[in-house]
Write an enzyme that holds these catalytic residues in place. Structure first.
Site, PDB file in Angstrom:
ATOM      1  N   THR A 198     -54.808  10.179 -17.499  1.00  0.00           N
ATOM      2  CA  THR A 198     -53.206  10.198 -17.026  1.00  0.00           C
ATOM      3  C   THR A 198     -52.540  10.369 -18.094  1.00  0.00           C
ATOM      4  O   THR A 198     -52.339  10.059 -19.303  1.00  0.00           O
ATOM      5  CB  THR A 198     -52.307   9.077 -16.681  1.00  0.00           C
ATOM      6  N   ARG A 199     -50.896  11.029 -17.994  1.00  0.00           N
ATOM      7  CA  ARG A 199     -50.583  10.773 -18.421  1.00  0.00           C
ATOM      8  C   ARG A 199     -48.580  10.546 -18.696  1.00  0.00           C
ATOM      9  O   ARG A 199     -47.499  10.834 -18.965  1.00  0.00           O
ATOM     10  CB  ARG A 199     -49.847  12.458 -19.381  1.00  0.00           C
ATOM     11  N   HIS A 203     -48.581   3.365 -11.793  1.00  0.00           N
ATOM     12  CA  HIS A 203     -47.894   2.438 -10.213  1.00  0.00           C
ATOM     13  C   HIS A 203     -49.080   2.032  -9.708  1.00  0.00           C
ATOM     14  O   HIS A 203     -50.167   2.189  -9.303  1.00  0.00           O
ATOM     15  CB  HIS A 203     -46.517   3.047  -9.992  1.00  0.00           C
ATOM     16  N   HIS A 206     -51.183   4.445  -8.625  1.00  0.00           N
ATOM     17  CA  HIS A 206     -52.726   4.915  -8.916  1.00  0.00           C
ATOM     18  C   HIS A 206     -53.154   3.392  -9.858  1.00  0.00           C
ATOM     19  O   HIS A 206     -54.751   3.508  -9.247  1.00  0.00           O
ATOM     20  CB  HIS A 206     -51.904   4.864 -10.656  1.00  0.00           C
ATOM     21  N   ARG A 292     -54.736  15.874  -7.248  1.00  0.00           N
ATOM     22  CA  ARG A 292     -54.352  17.120  -7.200  1.00  0.00           C
ATOM     23  C   ARG A 292     -53.284  17.334  -8.396  1.00  0.00           C
ATOM     24  O   ARG A 292     -52.695  16.717  -9.158  1.00  0.00           O
ATOM     25  CB  ARG A 292     -52.728  16.766  -6.156  1.00  0.00           C
ATOM     26  N   MET A 333     -51.967   8.936  -2.955  1.00  0.00           N
ATOM     27  CA  MET A 333     -51.567   8.101  -2.562  1.00  0.00           C
ATOM     28  C   MET A 333     -50.718   7.886  -1.805  1.00  0.00           C
ATOM     29  O   MET A 333     -49.774   8.195  -2.854  1.00  0.00           O
ATOM     30  CB  MET A 333     -52.463   6.586  -2.593  1.00  0.00           C
ATOM     31  N   GLU A 434     -10.703  12.231 -42.290  1.00  0.00           N
ATOM     32  CA  GLU A 434     -10.901  11.937 -43.455  1.00  0.00           C
ATOM     33  C   GLU A 434     -12.098  10.929 -44.344  1.00  0.00           C
ATOM     34  O   GLU A 434     -12.641  10.542 -45.424  1.00  0.00           O
ATOM     35  CB  GLU A 434      -9.389  11.352 -43.467  1.00  0.00           C
ATOM     36  N   ILE A 477     -11.750  18.250 -37.546  1.00  0.00           N
ATOM     37  CA  ILE A 477     -10.708  19.701 -36.801  1.00  0.00           C
ATOM     38  C   ILE A 477     -11.871  20.073 -36.304  1.00  0.00           C
ATOM     39  O   ILE A 477     -11.470  20.864 -34.718  1.00  0.00           O
ATOM     40  CB  ILE A 477     -10.274  19.699 -37.652  1.00  0.00           C
TER      41      ILE A 477
END
Ligand SMILES: Nc1ncnc2c1ncn2[C@@H]1O[C@H](COP(=O)(O)OS(=O)(=O)O)[C@@H](OP(=O)(O)O)[C@H]1O
Length: 573
Positions: A198-199, A203, A206, A292, A333, A434, A477
């Site tokens: 996984t990357r 949750h 998974h 998938r 899922m 300034e 400015i």
């Protein structure tokens, strides 16, 4: 016993070369050295520890051609991803790269010697062919872009001798080399292990998916997330690893182990799925979950998918007999609220209600602080995500004022600072033209180059403060469009940026100038004075235009507050 590695022998070059460490280290000091990039370091680490077995170095032309054209090393063994060391023409001549030469490969972060490469050959790859055969050829594919924009023109092939391991300082206890994770499995008595790549944050879906895979294959679970390089825009690995650690206790006791993989992903879909399976086999896993659109980069700018949703599954299926790791294909899922359970999408009877929260929706909820339901994720996981994705009301932002000297931008900036301080909740930094000239840009003058540098410095500091959640108010400015645009781009990497054009007419600025600075400029005592003898480019796309001749400072500040409020930045919980 864990699964045998790809090719039968784990090419743990660190262990192999340890007895010769002193000798190799001494030689490495004497050789010409190449500093490796982040991506090259990721590849090197997995060559040295055997994660890419049977590779013992960077691919020579024969291996490279075989892998690009037909997924095979010169030995005939299956391998799907070119693992190459790219160099420029200058580096070739500087380091004297030719067959038989030996060079040291060094870590750019700490200059440590990591390996000695004995050059086999130096060759010019056919990038168009590599792009097409390996990644599908779409020029927007991140790996194809990388190939054309970052990868140098030549590849150097050759075997490696290991000098030192790469040093890591984060999550060191969770980084297992293939040999270490194999020993760990043996200690736990695991012989059947299903690995999950996984990357992304994990949750409930998974967790359900991996437990199902374990159940149906009588296996334990290796959660094996990538912590090297993933897709640009992904959630950083620090957050993700904290998420995985928070999730782990939700598995039945003793079912799962978390190990981090320092891989540089290419997002190569089918090719990458085969490669991932080989890497997991080298780490001792017996099963590998391919979901998938596995390792797919999504869609291109025309909305076309880079790969079909099941291309990766077909690819691993094609080589199932020689992969030596059983691939477990998985559907997405989905949550079934009526029975409070998760099920693969293809197994849901018609008419049954389902619920889902997409990645985009999740990010939106994190941003707004809206609820993330328990059916979707665990509170401890959400807590980790919320810590690194604070709601808008806690995010930093920058307001950059631009206008003529004495346009009133300083007064507005000060009043805005006081107003935001009154509201509280954020640290507020004020940078008046300034002050900045005094503190940060004291050696700069007022020619265009110096002015651009001045704005770039303000933008750099503003972006860092914005990143850490502060409100930044800057009032130079800033007469040039390009510099203002660069500032916007830099700050917007970390938070909101608002350009407020204080468009008080020049005559009014001059007429109300109590410091007499315009008078001096008119008298020729100040060179390059904006509005007198230096240009001011009107902002093309300001977020707000105000005018101190027509409006009071109070009403202008109120306008800015309304703008910030409308963006959710001033919400209170
Ligand atoms: N040649 C010249 N041109 C313009 N301004 C000059 C010049 N020399 C000195 N000053 C005074 O320097 C103040 C800060 O200028 P900035 O740093 O905001 O200029 S810039 O944004 O880098 O262009 C700016 O003050 P504020 O307008 O109060 O910010 C000027 O009064």
């Amino acid at each position: 016993m864990s699964n045998p590695p790809h090719g039968g022998v784990l090419k743990d070059l660190i262990a192999r070369d340890l007895p010769r460490h002193a000798e190799l280290e001494a030689e490495a000091e004497t050789l010409p050295a190449l500093l490796l990039s982040e991506r090259q370091l990721c590849d090197l680490e997995l060559i040295l520890n055997g994660g890419f077995s049977p590779l013992e170095g960077f691919m020579n032309q024969e291996d490279y051609n075989g892998v690009v054209k037909e997924n095979r090393l010169a030995s005939g063994l299956l391998f799907s991803m070119p693992i190459t060391l790219d160099v420029s023409e200058e580096t070739i001549s500087e380091l004297g790269l030719k067959a038989g030469a030996r060079i040291t490969l060094r870590d750019f972060r700490d200059d440590r010697n990591l390996a000695i490469l004995t050059v086999d050959d130096v060759y010019k790859p056919d990038k168009a062919l590599e792009a097409k055969e390996v990644f599908g050829g779409d020029e927007e594919h991140p790996a194809v872009k990388f190939l054309y924009e970052t990868t140098k023109e030549y590849y150097v092939g050759g075997k490696l001798e290991a000098v030192n391991k790469l040093q890591h300082y984060d999550f060191v206890d969770l980084r297992y080399s293939p040999a270490e994770i194999r020993t760990h499995f043996d200690k736990l008595g695991w012989s059947r292990v299903v690995a999950f790549q996984t990357r992304n944050p994990m949750h409930r879906a998974h967790r359900e998916l991996t437990v199902r895979a374990a159940r149906s294959h009588h296996a334990n679970v290796l959660i094996h997330p990538v912590v090297g390089l993933t897709k640009p825009g992904d959630i950083d690995h620090f957050t993700r690893v904290r998420v995985y650690k928070a999730l782990l206790p939700r598995y039945p006791n003793g079912m799962a182990v978390l190990g981090l993989l320092p891989l540089a992903m290419r997002m190569g879909g089918p090719r990458e799925a085969i490669w991932h399976a080989i890497i997991r086999k080298n780490h001792g896993a017996t099963h590998f979950i391919v979901g998938r659109d596995h390792a797919g980069p999504g869609k291109n700018s025309k909305g076309v998918d880079f790969y079909g949703p099941y291309d990766a599954q077909y690819a691993v299926e094609k080589y199932r007999d020689e992969l030596g790791i059983e691939v477990v294909p998985f559907q997405m899922m989905t949550y079934l609220p009526d029975s409070d359970e998760y099920a693969p999408v293809d197994q849901i009877p018609k008419g049954v209600r389902t619920l889902n929260i997409s990645g985009t929706e999740l990010r939106a909820r994190l941003r707004s602080g809206r609820e993330i339901p328990e059916w979707f994720s665990y509170p401890e996981v959400v807590k980790v995500l919320r810590e690194s994705h604070p709601p808008r009301s806690q995010q930093g932002f920058t307001v950059l004022f631009t206008g003529y000297p004495n346009s009133g931008k300083d007064q507005i900036a000060r009043a805005l600072q006081v107003t935001l301080n009154q509201q509280g909740g954020r640290s507020v930094s004020l940078f008046l033209g300034e002050n900045i000239r005094h503190e940060l840009s004291s050696e700069l003058g007022y020619n265009r180059e110096d002015r651009d540098k001045n704005i770039a410095r303000i933008a750099f500091v503003a972006s860092e403060l914005t990143r850490s959640g502060a409100a930044v108010i800057a009032a130079p400015i800033a007469p040039f469009e390009k510099a203002r645009q660069n500032a916007r781009e830099l700050v917007e990497k970390y938070g909101d940026f608002y350009l407020v054009h204080v468009a008080t007419p020049l005559e009014y600025c001059e007429k109300t100038d109590k410091r007499g600075i315009y008078a001096k400029a008119r008298a020729g005592e100040i060179e390059n004075f904006t509005g007198v003898n230096d240009p001011y480019e009107t902002p093309a796309k300001p977020d707000l235009v105000v005018d101190c001749e027509k409006q009071s400072v109070r009403s202008i500040v109120h306008q800015i507050i309304l703008l910030l409020e409308s963006q959710g930045l001033l919400d209170r919980f």
